[in-house]
Write an enzyme that holds these catalytic residues in place. Sequence first.
Site, mmCIF file in Angstrom:
data_model
loop_
_atom_site.group_PDB
_atom_site.id
_atom_site.type_symbol
_atom_site.label_atom_id
_atom_site.label_comp_id
_atom_site.label_asym_id
_atom_site.label_seq_id
_atom_site.Cartn_x
_atom_site.Cartn_y
_atom_site.Cartn_z
ATOM 1 N N LYS A 143 -53.008 -55.081 -66.207
ATOM 2 C CA LYS A 143 -53.398 -55.673 -64.920
ATOM 3 C C LYS A 143 -53.885 -57.111 -65.111
ATOM 4 O O LYS A 143 -53.489 -58.007 -64.381
ATOM 5 C CB LYS A 143 -54.518 -54.852 -64.260
ATOM 6 C CG LYS A 143 -54.101 -53.448 -63.886
ATOM 7 C CD LYS A 143 -55.228 -52.724 -63.178
ATOM 8 C CE LYS A 143 -56.448 -52.500 -64.064
ATOM 9 N NZ LYS A 143 -56.186 -51.644 -65.238
ATOM 10 N N THR A 144 -54.755 -57.277 -66.097
ATOM 11 C CA THR A 144 -55.280 -58.621 -66.327
ATOM 12 C C THR A 144 -54.144 -59.551 -66.766
ATOM 13 O O THR A 144 -54.083 -60.703 -66.366
ATOM 14 C CB THR A 144 -56.408 -58.565 -67.380
ATOM 15 O OG1 THR A 144 -57.406 -57.660 -66.901
ATOM 16 C CG2 THR A 144 -57.042 -59.914 -67.597
ATOM 17 N N ASP A 168 -59.571 -59.830 -60.227
ATOM 18 C CA ASP A 168 -59.451 -58.781 -61.259
ATOM 19 C C ASP A 168 -60.579 -57.772 -61.057
ATOM 20 O O ASP A 168 -61.593 -58.094 -60.426
ATOM 21 C CB ASP A 168 -59.556 -59.424 -62.651
ATOM 22 C CG ASP A 168 -58.980 -58.515 -63.748
ATOM 23 O OD1 ASP A 168 -58.532 -57.389 -63.427
ATOM 24 O OD2 ASP A 168 -58.977 -58.929 -64.929
ATOM 25 N N GLU A 169 -60.448 -56.578 -61.588
ATOM 26 C CA GLU A 169 -61.482 -55.534 -61.481
ATOM 27 C C GLU A 169 -61.901 -55.344 -60.015
ATOM 28 O O GLU A 169 -63.087 -55.247 -59.694
ATOM 29 C CB GLU A 169 -62.715 -55.895 -62.321
ATOM 30 C CG GLU A 169 -62.405 -56.220 -63.779
ATOM 31 C CD GLU A 169 -62.275 -54.995 -64.663
ATOM 32 O OE1 GLU A 169 -62.339 -53.854 -64.135
ATOM 33 O OE2 GLU A 169 -62.087 -55.166 -65.882
ATOM 34 N N GLN A 224 -61.891 -46.674 -62.781
ATOM 35 C CA GLN A 224 -62.846 -47.467 -63.556
ATOM 36 C C GLN A 224 -63.951 -48.062 -62.698
ATOM 37 O O GLN A 224 -64.602 -49.017 -63.095
ATOM 38 C CB GLN A 224 -62.119 -48.588 -64.304
ATOM 39 C CG GLN A 224 -61.200 -48.079 -65.392
ATOM 40 C CD GLN A 224 -60.615 -49.234 -66.199
ATOM 41 O OE1 GLN A 224 -61.309 -49.900 -66.937
ATOM 42 N NE2 GLN A 224 -59.317 -49.459 -66.049
ATOM 43 N N ARG A 273 -61.278 -48.257 -74.142
ATOM 44 C CA ARG A 273 -61.397 -49.571 -74.803
ATOM 45 C C ARG A 273 -60.722 -49.543 -76.168
ATOM 46 O O ARG A 273 -60.507 -50.584 -76.785
ATOM 47 C CB ARG A 273 -62.870 -49.967 -75.019
ATOM 48 C CG ARG A 273 -63.735 -50.123 -73.782
ATOM 49 C CD ARG A 273 -63.134 -51.034 -72.758
ATOM 50 N NE ARG A 273 -62.418 -50.265 -71.735
ATOM 51 C CZ ARG A 273 -61.451 -50.758 -70.962
ATOM 52 N NH1 ARG A 273 -61.072 -51.993 -71.083
ATOM 53 N NH2 ARG A 273 -60.845 -50.011 -70.075
HETATM 54 P P1 ATP Z 1 -58.283 -52.683 -68.162
HETATM 55 O O1 ATP Z 1 -58.044 -51.682 -67.091
HETATM 56 O O2 ATP Z 1 -58.986 -52.093 -69.318
HETATM 57 O O3 ATP Z 1 -58.887 -53.944 -67.639
HETATM 58 P P2 ATP Z 1 -55.707 -53.970 -68.043
HETATM 59 O O4 ATP Z 1 -54.874 -53.143 -67.148
HETATM 60 O O5 ATP Z 1 -56.286 -55.201 -67.477
HETATM 61 O O6 ATP Z 1 -56.834 -53.063 -68.728
HETATM 62 P P3 ATP Z 1 -54.701 -55.710 -70.096
HETATM 63 O O7 ATP Z 1 -56.003 -56.001 -70.731
HETATM 64 O O8 ATP Z 1 -54.054 -56.750 -69.252
HETATM 65 O O9 ATP Z 1 -54.818 -54.328 -69.284
HETATM 66 O O10 ATP Z 1 -53.655 -55.245 -71.186
HETATM 67 C C1 ATP Z 1 -53.985 -54.286 -72.176
HETATM 68 C C2 ATP Z 1 -53.329 -54.658 -73.494
HETATM 69 O O11 ATP Z 1 -51.930 -54.475 -73.400
HETATM 70 C C3 ATP Z 1 -53.548 -56.105 -73.859
HETATM 71 O O12 ATP Z 1 -53.708 -56.189 -75.251
HETATM 72 C C4 ATP Z 1 -52.256 -56.768 -73.411
HETATM 73 O O13 ATP Z 1 -52.009 -57.942 -74.135
HETATM 74 C C5 ATP Z 1 -51.234 -55.691 -73.688
HETATM 75 N N1 ATP Z 1 -50.057 -55.740 -72.795
HETATM 76 C C6 ATP Z 1 -50.064 -55.738 -71.452
HETATM 77 N N2 ATP Z 1 -48.807 -55.768 -70.951
HETATM 78 C C7 ATP Z 1 -47.968 -55.799 -72.011
HETATM 79 C C8 ATP Z 1 -46.535 -55.854 -72.162
HETATM 80 N N3 ATP Z 1 -45.713 -55.861 -71.117
HETATM 81 N N4 ATP Z 1 -46.058 -55.873 -73.422
HETATM 82 C C9 ATP Z 1 -46.880 -55.855 -74.499
HETATM 83 N N5 ATP Z 1 -48.221 -55.797 -74.415
HETATM 84 C C10 ATP Z 1 -48.777 -55.788 -73.201
HETATM 85 MG MG MG Z 2 -58.278 -55.813 -67.228
#
Ligand code: ATP
Ligand code: MG
Length: 763
Positions: A33-34, A217-218, A248, A616
């Site tokens: 997402k981030t 975000d969040e 979350q 995490r």
């Molecule tokens: P959270 O809910 O914990 O905030 P999130 O959904 O924001 O998580 P991110 O932090 O954006 O997730 O991504 C999680 C991990 O996966 C990061 O290390 C990111 O670089 C990696 N990632 C995300 N998308 C891809 C992709 N398409 N290919 C490879 N790695 C990815």
């Molecule tokens: Mg995130």
Amino acid sequence: MDPILDPLNDAQRAAVLHGDGPLLVLAGAGSGKTRVIVHRVAHLVRVRGIAPWHVLCVTFTNKAAGEMKERLVELLGPEAEQAWVSTFHAFGARFLRREAQAAGLSPSFPIYDDGDQLGLVKRLLAEAHVDALTPREVLSRIDRWKNAGLSPGEVRAGDRDPSGQAALELWRRYERALGRAGAVDFGDLLMRPLKLLELDEAVRARWSGRFRHVLVDEFQDTSPAQYRLVRHLAGGRGNVCVVGDDDQAIYRWRGADVANILDFDRDFPGTTVVKLEQNYRSSRQILDAAHAVIEKAARRREKRLWTAREGGAPLQLLVSEDEHQEGERIARAVQAAHRGGVAWEEIAVLYRVNAQSRALEAALRAARVPYVIVRGQSFYERAEVKDAAAYLRLALEPRSDLDLLRVVNRPSRKIGERTVALLQERAAAAGLSLFESLAGLESAAELKPQARKALAGFRDLVAGLHARVGALAAGEAVRAVLDGTGLIDKLRLEGTDESVERAENLLELLAAAREFDEAQGRAPPAADPEEPVPPPISRFLEQIALLGEADGPTPEGRVALMTLHAAKGLEFDAVILAGMEEGTLPHQRPWHDDAPAERAAALDEERRLCYVGMTRARHQLSLSLARRRMSYGEGGPTFRSTEPSRFLGDLPQELFGLPPRGAPPAPRGPVIRRPPGALPGDPHVELDDAPPEEAGPAERSIDWSFDQTEGGGAFARGARVRHAQFGEGLVRGSDGPGGDAKVTVAFFSVGEKRVLARFLRPA
Ligand code: ATP
Ligand code: MG
């Protein structure tokens, strides 16, 4: 290769390419997402030609905002610095400095942090002779009201709620005191921009068209006030992209409302919804464990993540007798992970409440594990640092009574309590700030000449600083305060170890201010000519005031210790969750005496918190619990026995590398093979090399029942023993006499085993 679109999967790319109009990305932990937010901003700027300063991006912590900016700079170059990327509070501060005139503030207004607020409420309680409420109670009511976007006129306390009425009255006084001081508190950083946008047409006109795109975000943790702010800033365009995960949501107690997510569609008709289902962060085991915990939440929308990363190390369970032993085991698990090739900074120890950190810290220190407690404010909470900051704020805004009261006699200039009381009386009678009332008192007959002189000296000092600091670099301003006030010299004269340390802290503050100046010097000039530039020292103080819980520095080469709340959005190779016990996680207090519906909601929140913590981890997740824990009641500290957390009970045993519950005993022989993708150094892996008769026994299921310790003998039940291969454990039972006795031991790192007594030593 397209650096913006190539590193995305189809769903992520769809979100990044989404044109105008509202967009909701609803997805589980670690699904990117981030990443979507960052790449979408990059796409808006690079491909769609939107000026970076027309993009507003809000995240939850300064640390997250910093990382986001860094990633944007990687994609866009220095231009990215001009995008508005910050927390809600930092955005509010920037907004208010810009709209200072409309808000009736000076552009360098002081921001009162939690400690300042508490100090102010204490004083008001004393002045109003109210003792039915504690300062904390009053403050938490005020915060709650403010988070709900209310002002004192909009709150009604019923006749039957005398403490509510008292709190409301104190709130009015509190607001008046802030007003007199020209200061704002944390809640104001959201509320005042909101009120300006809602009530002042000129302000609204300036801002509603200003951001072409707003990204959040969040989103699950935004408060109603924050949500209203987003709606105003998005204006009529509706170019809002929010990303979040309802599983979350962990800030209910702060007024965050998951309904924001569920209602988003209603407020922004025609919302495009994108779901992301692939998790890129965690191994299969970890995801399965997290899912097992979250799926039991009473209220949630079902969603399941998948990962292409097969295998991974099994979960690890660490069982200890008490919190000290827990600290030792955790220190050892951390060392094992490190020996296995995990960098220190890729290891995190997470806990539910700050108080848990004490025992952990002591153990890590003893084991010489480098660590850092991630809790940004601790440095800036030190008394001497707060003194210096109070002088700086007073220099910028002499009406800030709170700051004046803090430093009027620091270092001691023989201005006694009576003099201060008289000053307060005079100021209250004249409706003036304390500083403004100083001059009048310098000729007051009630005071001795010495006191009058001391007051005059203090006034000259503040007035002199006031005339200078606005034009100085932050480092010079700090220097001016340290020199002018004699804070450091006094400490040096004291000459004790403690005073030397405190003097060093002040020099550290000076260093931080100079670093700030350097960073400012490197930043490109503001692209936005309308942007007013407040004095550097004012921006430095703002940065300090806004340091949130999750924002301490996390230097390389150190294990991070932090609360589960602070861990939000972060990721680590190895994560250890401490205190997996009933009463600790789930934490007990929130639903102690509430109604059943409220209790269920609070329990769900604890579950989500556990889910946040587990997700995490990338490769290795360890869960730790202690059978007894110190609790601090009214009668002093006592040990209480604990029950394992219900969340542990939700986990399938296979995830620990054990057979399912109720399955027939495993065959003898080396039991656990190196699982594909396991990290070297994982204690389960070490089992591979164990001689069969030691590693072999059948009874390996985890005993959740934790019988009470029984007395007597080195290998009596409950005794603590050590084994060369498996480390320490607790005796569960034994059969046969002497060295050939088979003893069942619950080893802290590898679970339960039967071993020969002669291989055991008392630990
Ligand atoms: P959270 O809910 O914990 O905030 P999130 O959904 O924001 O998580 P991110 O932090 O954006 O997730 O991504 C999680 C991990 O996966 C990061 O290390 C990111 O670089 C990696 N990632 C995300 N998308 C891809 C992709 N398409 N290919 C490879 N790695 C990815
Ligand atoms: Mg995130």
